[in-house]
Write a protein that holds these residues in place. Structure first.
Motif, PDB file in Angstrom:
ATOM      1  N   TRP A 157       0.828  -1.203   0.000  1.00 20.29           N
ATOM      2  CA  TRP A 157       0.000   0.000   0.000  1.00 20.29           C
ATOM      3  C   TRP A 157       0.869   1.262   0.000  1.00 20.29           C
ATOM      4  N   GLU A 158       1.991   1.227   0.702  1.00 21.52           N
ATOM      5  CA  GLU A 158       2.893   2.386   0.754  1.00 21.52           C
ATOM      6  C   GLU A 158       3.465   2.698  -0.629  1.00 21.52           C
ATOM      7  N   GLU A 159       3.805   1.645  -1.367  1.00 20.83           N
ATOM      8  CA  GLU A 159       4.318   1.854  -2.724  1.00 20.83           C
ATOM      9  C   GLU A 159       3.230   2.418  -3.641  1.00 20.83           C
ATOM     10  N   ILE A 160       2.002   1.961  -3.457  1.00 22.19           N
ATOM     11  CA  ILE A 160       0.886   2.483  -4.250  1.00 22.19           C
ATOM     12  C   ILE A 160       0.690   3.969  -3.961  1.00 22.19           C
ATOM     13  N   LEU A 161       0.767   4.344  -2.693  1.00 21.58           N
ATOM     14  CA  LEU A 161       0.619   5.762  -2.338  1.00 21.58           C
ATOM     15  C   LEU A 161       1.737   6.601  -2.933  1.00 21.58           C
ATOM     16  N   GLN A 162       2.968   6.084  -2.918  1.00 14.76           N
ATOM     17  CA  GLN A 162       4.083   6.817  -3.519  1.00 14.76           C
ATOM     18  C   GLN A 162       3.862   6.995  -5.020  1.00 14.76           C
ATOM     19  N   ARG A 163       3.435   5.933  -5.663  1.00 12.74           N
ATOM     20  CA  ARG A 163       3.174   5.990  -7.110  1.00 12.74           C
ATOM     21  C   ARG A 163       2.032   6.966  -7.405  1.00 12.74           C
ATOM     22  N   TYR A 164       0.996   6.922  -6.573  1.00 12.73           N
ATOM     23  CA  TYR A 164      -0.139   7.837  -6.728  1.00 12.73           C
ATOM     24  C   TYR A 164       0.323   9.289  -6.588  1.00 12.73           C
TER      25      TYR A 164
END
Length: 114
Positions: free
Chosen positions: A69-76
């Motif tokens: 989820w943290e990587e998704i937030l960074q990508r977002y």
């Protein structure tokens, strides 16, 4: 004289045909409302226009199923800011919708913070 009669017949005939089509359309709407088909169709159209699949969301953000989820937030954040500066509002909204879609999925799996 004959052309005047033909013209009158065409005008009268088209008027009758127009009223019949209108009456049939009204009857079809009444029947659709009575059976609930019209309401259901409108709801399906609304749902389909707003729905984004998990696969589409992952493609937009460029992440896989194993992504945290943290990587998704960074990508977002990266994509959202990039489109805010020199991108398009449409792409920015797609990125936001993709994050919302994945957020729901991760919440169901208890992997995303509240």
């Amino acid at each position: 004289m004959a052309s005047k009669i033909i013209a009158n017949l065409i005008v009268i005939g088209s008027g009758i045909l127009g009223r019949a089509v209108l009456q049939a359309y009204r009857k079809a709407l009444d029947n659709a409302n009575k059976t609930g088909v019209a309401h259901e169709t409108i709801n399906n159209i609304r749902r389909a226009s707003k729905a984004m699949t998990e696969h589409e969301a992952r493609q937009i953000l460029g992440v896989s199923e194993q992504t945290s989820w943290e990587e998704i937030l960074q990508r977002y954040d990266n994509l959202f800011e990039r489109n805010a500066k020199n991108g398009s509002f449409y792409l920015q909204s797609k990125v936001h919708r993709a994050k919302e879609c994945l957020e729901e999925i991760y919440k169901k799996n208890n992997q995303a913070p509240s």
